[in-house]
Design a protein around this motif. Structure first.
Motif, PDB file in Angstrom:
ATOM      1  N   TYR A  17       0.984  -1.127  -0.014  1.00 60.72           N
ATOM      2  CA  TYR A  17       0.013  -0.031   0.031  1.00 60.72           C
ATOM      3  C   TYR A  17       0.749   1.340  -0.008  1.00 60.72           C
ATOM      4  O   TYR A  17       0.603   2.341  -0.548  1.00 60.72           O
ATOM      5  CB  TYR A  17      -0.995   0.126   1.202  1.00 60.72           C
ATOM      6  CG  TYR A  17      -1.979  -0.898   1.134  1.00 60.72           C
ATOM      7  CD1 TYR A  17      -2.524  -1.701  -0.082  1.00 60.72           C
ATOM      8  CD2 TYR A  17      -2.645  -1.550   2.330  1.00 60.72           C
ATOM      9  CE1 TYR A  17      -3.429  -2.495   0.022  1.00 60.72           C
ATOM     10  CE2 TYR A  17      -3.669  -2.419   2.341  1.00 60.72           C
ATOM     11  CZ  TYR A  17      -4.037  -3.146   0.962  1.00 60.72           C
ATOM     12  OH  TYR A  17      -5.063  -3.901   1.029  1.00 60.72           O
ATOM     13  N   LEU A  18       1.820   1.138   0.825  1.00 58.69           N
ATOM     14  CA  LEU A  18       2.836   2.552   0.873  1.00 58.69           C
ATOM     15  C   LEU A  18       3.337   2.577  -0.438  1.00 58.69           C
ATOM     16  O   LEU A  18       3.487   3.794  -1.004  1.00 58.69           O
ATOM     17  CB  LEU A  18       3.828   2.143   2.024  1.00 58.69           C
ATOM     18  CG  LEU A  18       4.693   3.320   2.085  1.00 58.69           C
ATOM     19  CD1 LEU A  18       4.274   4.472   2.869  1.00 58.69           C
ATOM     20  CD2 LEU A  18       6.041   2.712   2.948  1.00 58.69           C
ATOM     21  N   VAL A  20       2.497   1.529  -3.720  1.00 58.56           N
ATOM     22  CA  VAL A  20       1.548   2.083  -4.582  1.00 58.56           C
ATOM     23  C   VAL A  20       1.115   3.711  -4.457  1.00 58.56           C
ATOM     24  O   VAL A  20       0.904   4.187  -5.275  1.00 58.56           O
ATOM     25  CB  VAL A  20       0.242   1.065  -4.598  1.00 58.56           C
ATOM     26  CG1 VAL A  20      -0.771   1.594  -5.548  1.00 58.56           C
ATOM     27  CG2 VAL A  20       0.875  -0.350  -5.214  1.00 58.56           C
ATOM     28  N   LEU A  21       0.415   3.797  -3.023  1.00 58.41           N
ATOM     29  CA  LEU A  21       0.285   5.172  -2.852  1.00 58.41           C
ATOM     30  C   LEU A  21       1.184   6.327  -3.166  1.00 58.41           C
ATOM     31  O   LEU A  21       0.858   7.298  -3.774  1.00 58.41           O
ATOM     32  CB  LEU A  21      -0.500   5.189  -1.525  1.00 58.41           C
ATOM     33  CG  LEU A  21      -1.822   4.541  -1.316  1.00 58.41           C
ATOM     34  CD1 LEU A  21      -2.086   4.530   0.266  1.00 58.41           C
ATOM     35  CD2 LEU A  21      -2.837   4.900  -2.265  1.00 58.41           C
ATOM     36  N   ILE A  22       2.341   6.258  -2.585  1.00 60.17           N
ATOM     37  CA  ILE A  22       3.322   7.101  -2.815  1.00 60.17           C
ATOM     38  C   ILE A  22       3.696   7.436  -4.309  1.00 60.17           C
ATOM     39  O   ILE A  22       3.957   8.284  -4.808  1.00 60.17           O
ATOM     40  CB  ILE A  22       4.634   7.051  -1.866  1.00 60.17           C
ATOM     41  CG1 ILE A  22       3.874   7.096  -0.376  1.00 60.17           C
ATOM     42  CG2 ILE A  22       5.791   7.893  -2.179  1.00 60.17           C
ATOM     43  CD1 ILE A  22       4.992   6.813   0.809  1.00 60.17           C
ATOM     44  N   ALA A  24       2.037   6.696  -6.697  1.00 62.05           N
ATOM     45  CA  ALA A  24       0.963   7.194  -7.504  1.00 62.05           C
ATOM     46  C   ALA A  24       0.868   8.819  -7.267  1.00 62.05           C
ATOM     47  O   ALA A  24       0.573   9.618  -8.086  1.00 62.05           O
ATOM     48  CB  ALA A  24      -0.709   6.755  -7.320  1.00 62.05           C
ATOM     49  N   ASP A  25       0.827   8.974  -5.876  1.00 61.95           N
ATOM     50  CA  ASP A  25       0.782  10.334  -5.317  1.00 61.95           C
ATOM     51  C   ASP A  25       1.997  11.278  -5.746  1.00 61.95           C
ATOM     52  O   ASP A  25       1.724  12.316  -5.970  1.00 61.95           O
ATOM     53  CB  ASP A  25       0.537  10.562  -3.766  1.00 61.95           C
ATOM     54  CG  ASP A  25      -0.516  10.056  -3.517  1.00 61.95           C
ATOM     55  OD1 ASP A  25      -1.613   9.767  -4.312  1.00 61.95           O
ATOM     56  OD2 ASP A  25      -0.899   9.384  -2.067  1.00 61.95           O
TER      57      ASP A  25
END
Length: 126
Positions: A17-18, A20-22, A24-25
């Motif tokens: 999750y870390l 993928v989220l970072i 993309a962000d």
């Protein structure tokens, strides 16, 4: 499975999750704010997401087998590959590969020839 394997599954899910989220962000922030150095951050978290996705898949194989040998057992991972877990892995890898390509867009909009060369090389490798 024991508590160690459950904790390993939780840790890999958190890393996934870390990553993928970072990744993309970072791309979204680069499109909005145009920072100078963001590509390395995006790439490193995309790689973290890829490694965590692969390890999570292997841990599910170990959970299915009931012992750690399921992490590398080709037959067990083959059975797991045709389930929705394998489909999720394909989507994660495809999404993180797309994030690897999208990190070049802000630099390409600024007509950066180095970014164009790196994007061409990256597409050729994958």
């Amino acid at each position: 499975m024991s508590d160690v394997w459950e904790l390993a599954a939780i840790a890999t899910k958190f890393a996934l999750y870390l990553g993928v989220l970072i990744a993309a962000d970072t791309i979204i922030a680069a499109l909005l704010f145009r920072p100078k150095r963001y590509r390395g951050l995006c790439l490193s978290f995309a790689i973290l997401g890829l490694l965590a996705a692969g390890l999570s898949f292997s841990l599910r194989g170990a959970n299915l087998a009931g012992d750690p040998s399921g992490m590398t057992d080709p037959e067990m991972l083959g059975h797991l590959w045709i389930t929705p877990v394998g489909t999720v892995l394909i989507y994660l890898v495809a999404g993180l590969a797309a994030a690897n390509k999208l990190r070049f867009i802000p630099a390409l909009q600024a007509n950066d020839p180095i970014a164009a060369r790196h994007l061409t090389k990256s597409i050729f490798i994958e």
